[in-house]
Design a protein around this motif. Sequence first.
Motif, PDB file in Angstrom:
ATOM      1  N   SER A 134       0.837  -1.197   0.000  1.00  0.00           N
ATOM      2  CA  SER A 134       0.000   0.000   0.000  1.00  0.00           C
ATOM      3  C   SER A 134       0.872   1.247   0.000  1.00  0.00           C
ATOM      4  N   VAL A 135       0.243   2.373  -0.337  1.00  0.00           N
ATOM      5  CA  VAL A 135       0.938   3.658  -0.373  1.00  0.00           C
ATOM      6  C   VAL A 135       0.150   4.636   0.504  1.00  0.00           C
ATOM      7  N   PRO A 136       0.472   4.688   1.803  1.00  0.00           N
ATOM      8  CA  PRO A 136      -0.260   5.581   2.707  1.00  0.00           C
ATOM      9  C   PRO A 136       0.115   7.055   2.517  1.00  0.00           C
ATOM     10  N   VAL A 137      -0.892   7.906   2.716  1.00  0.00           N
ATOM     11  CA  VAL A 137      -0.724   9.355   2.729  1.00  0.00           C
ATOM     12  C   VAL A 137      -1.320   9.839   4.047  1.00  0.00           C
ATOM     13  N   PHE A 138      -0.657  10.800   4.665  1.00  0.00           N
ATOM     14  CA  PHE A 138      -1.066  11.268   5.990  1.00  0.00           C
ATOM     15  C   PHE A 138      -1.434  12.744   5.954  1.00  0.00           C
ATOM     16  N   GLU A 139      -2.367  13.125   6.854  1.00  0.00           N
ATOM     17  CA  GLU A 139      -2.718  14.524   7.085  1.00  0.00           C
ATOM     18  C   GLU A 139      -2.915  14.722   8.576  1.00  0.00           C
ATOM     19  N   THR A 140      -2.295  15.765   9.110  1.00  0.00           N
ATOM     20  CA  THR A 140      -2.490  16.109  10.519  1.00  0.00           C
ATOM     21  C   THR A 140      -2.211  17.595  10.726  1.00  0.00           C
ATOM     22  N   SER A 141      -2.859  18.169  11.732  1.00  0.00           N
ATOM     23  CA  SER A 141      -2.575  19.558  12.105  1.00  0.00           C
ATOM     24  C   SER A 141      -1.663  19.610  13.326  1.00  0.00           C
ATOM     25  N   SER A 142      -1.281  18.466  13.853  1.00  0.00           N
ATOM     26  CA  SER A 142      -0.426  18.404  15.029  1.00  0.00           C
ATOM     27  C   SER A 142       1.000  18.836  14.685  1.00  0.00           C
ATOM     28  N   PRO A 143       1.539  19.827  15.361  1.00  0.00           N
ATOM     29  CA  PRO A 143       2.928  20.229  15.103  1.00  0.00           C
ATOM     30  C   PRO A 143       3.920  19.072  15.324  1.00  0.00           C
ATOM     31  N   VAL A 152       6.554  10.361   2.103  1.00  0.00           N
ATOM     32  CA  VAL A 152       6.150   9.286   1.200  1.00  0.00           C
ATOM     33  C   VAL A 152       6.357   7.987   1.960  1.00  0.00           C
ATOM     34  N   ALA A 153       5.346   7.129   1.963  1.00  0.00           N
ATOM     35  CA  ALA A 153       5.421   5.889   2.738  1.00  0.00           C
ATOM     36  C   ALA A 153       4.954   4.707   1.903  1.00  0.00           C
ATOM     37  N   VAL A 154       5.367   3.533   2.349  1.00  0.00           N
ATOM     38  CA  VAL A 154       4.949   2.275   1.743  1.00  0.00           C
ATOM     39  C   VAL A 154       4.570   1.330   2.874  1.00  0.00           C
ATOM     40  N   GLY A 155       3.480   0.604   2.698  1.00  0.00           N
ATOM     41  CA  GLY A 155       3.051  -0.389   3.676  1.00  0.00           C
ATOM     42  C   GLY A 155       3.172  -1.789   3.101  1.00  0.00           C
ATOM     43  N   VAL A 156       3.650  -2.710   3.911  1.00  0.00           N
ATOM     44  CA  VAL A 156       3.753  -4.115   3.534  1.00  0.00           C
ATOM     45  C   VAL A 156       2.777  -4.875   4.426  1.00  0.00           C
ATOM     46  N   GLY A 157       1.756  -5.478   3.817  1.00  0.00           N
ATOM     47  CA  GLY A 157       0.690  -6.099   4.587  1.00  0.00           C
ATOM     48  C   GLY A 157       0.826  -7.597   4.751  1.00  0.00           C
ATOM     49  N   ARG A 158       0.120  -8.082   5.768  1.00  0.00           N
ATOM     50  CA  ARG A 158       0.018  -9.525   6.009  1.00  0.00           C
ATOM     51  C   ARG A 158      -1.268  -9.795   6.777  1.00  0.00           C
ATOM     52  N   PHE A 159      -1.675 -11.072   6.761  1.00  0.00           N
ATOM     53  CA  PHE A 159      -2.891 -11.514   7.439  1.00  0.00           C
ATOM     54  C   PHE A 159      -2.494 -12.417   8.608  1.00  0.00           C
ATOM     55  N   PRO A 160      -2.381 -11.891   9.831  1.00  0.00           N
ATOM     56  CA  PRO A 160      -1.952 -12.733  10.960  1.00  0.00           C
ATOM     57  C   PRO A 160      -3.015 -13.719  11.426  1.00  0.00           C
ATOM     58  N   SER A 161      -4.292 -13.368  11.249  1.00  0.00           N
ATOM     59  CA  SER A 161      -5.398 -14.238  11.659  1.00  0.00           C
ATOM     60  C   SER A 161      -6.649 -13.787  10.907  1.00  0.00           C
ATOM     61  N   PRO A 162      -7.680 -14.617  10.864  1.00  0.00           N
ATOM     62  CA  PRO A 162      -8.905 -14.216  10.153  1.00  0.00           C
ATOM     63  C   PRO A 162      -9.466 -12.905  10.713  1.00  0.00           C
ATOM     64  N   GLY A 163      -9.843 -11.997   9.818  1.00  0.00           N
ATOM     65  CA  GLY A 163     -10.431 -10.728  10.239  1.00  0.00           C
ATOM     66  C   GLY A 163      -9.438  -9.711  10.745  1.00  0.00           C
ATOM     67  N   LYS A 164      -8.147  -9.954  10.544  1.00  0.00           N
ATOM     68  CA  LYS A 164      -7.131  -9.029  11.030  1.00  0.00           C
ATOM     69  C   LYS A 164      -6.076  -8.810   9.948  1.00  0.00           C
ATOM     70  N   ILE A 165      -5.627  -7.555   9.849  1.00  0.00           N
ATOM     71  CA  ILE A 165      -4.572  -7.178   8.911  1.00  0.00           C
ATOM     72  C   ILE A 165      -3.526  -6.381   9.672  1.00  0.00           C
ATOM     73  N   ILE A 166      -2.278  -6.593   9.335  1.00  0.00           N
ATOM     74  CA  ILE A 166      -1.193  -5.776   9.872  1.00  0.00           C
ATOM     75  C   ILE A 166      -0.367  -5.256   8.709  1.00  0.00           C
ATOM     76  N   TYR A 167      -0.180  -3.937   8.695  1.00  0.00           N
ATOM     77  CA  TYR A 167       0.719  -3.311   7.734  1.00  0.00           C
ATOM     78  C   TYR A 167       1.949  -2.830   8.488  1.00  0.00           C
ATOM     79  N   ARG A 168       3.097  -3.108   7.965  1.00  0.00           N
ATOM     80  CA  ARG A 168       4.336  -2.522   8.470  1.00  0.00           C
ATOM     81  C   ARG A 168       4.585  -1.313   7.563  1.00  0.00           C
ATOM     82  N   ILE A 169       4.533  -0.114   8.155  1.00  0.00           N
ATOM     83  CA  ILE A 169       4.614   1.121   7.395  1.00  0.00           C
ATOM     84  C   ILE A 169       6.038   1.680   7.464  1.00  0.00           C
ATOM     85  N   TYR A 170       6.574   2.003   6.280  1.00  0.00           N
ATOM     86  CA  TYR A 170       7.929   2.542   6.163  1.00  0.00           C
ATOM     87  C   TYR A 170       7.890   3.902   5.502  1.00  0.00           C
ATOM     88  N   ALA A 171       8.703   4.836   5.996  1.00  0.00           N
ATOM     89  CA  ALA A 171       8.909   6.119   5.320  1.00  0.00           C
ATOM     90  C   ALA A 171      10.010   5.906   4.293  1.00  0.00           C
TER      91      ALA A 171
END
Length: 173
Positions: A134-143, A152-171
């Motif tokens: 995935s290619v995540p994009v972020f928006e925040t007003s927090s300083p 610019v980020a990239v996410g690498v996904g996996r399915f650890p169990s049914p109904g659950k997803i984990i992305y490891r997000i990298y800048a």
Amino acid sequence: MKKVAFLALFFSISIFVHAQELQSEFLFDFEISLHPPQAIGKVLTGTRLIYPFKDGQVKGDKINGKVLDCGGEWGLVVDSSTFKMDVRATIQTNDGALIYIAYSGYNYASGKNAVLMREGKGSELSPSDYYFRSVPVFETSSPKYAWLNHTVAVGVGRFPSPGKIIYRIYAIK
């Protein structure tokens, strides 16, 4: 003519040699629990499935918090082996900041692995059995987290169990 060709080759090589190599830095793990899908069905571009988020967590060195229950995935089954992601969610950090995250990307598997993925059994596969990016994009007003607005980020996904997803997000540096 030879002089022009030489100069063109020289500048092409110079640009290639001086190009920066991509580097990445781990940002956080984005863990999501999903409600069962809402099947919209066949649409013009594929089969639309909507997966509302139950809850989730963000865990990393720079960002920790929870995924608020207002997000979801508006995915599209493009063909028998390809799922196109369209996700929007809100992260609430442990120190109270809100970060909007939106990403698109693809989940791809072939043959029997694609069948298991379509049946919701992706957790029975090794992440090396499928492509899930995935290619995540972020928006925040927090300083404190404003640096995410231009990351610019990239996410690498996996399915650890049914109904659950984990992305490891990298800048991408």
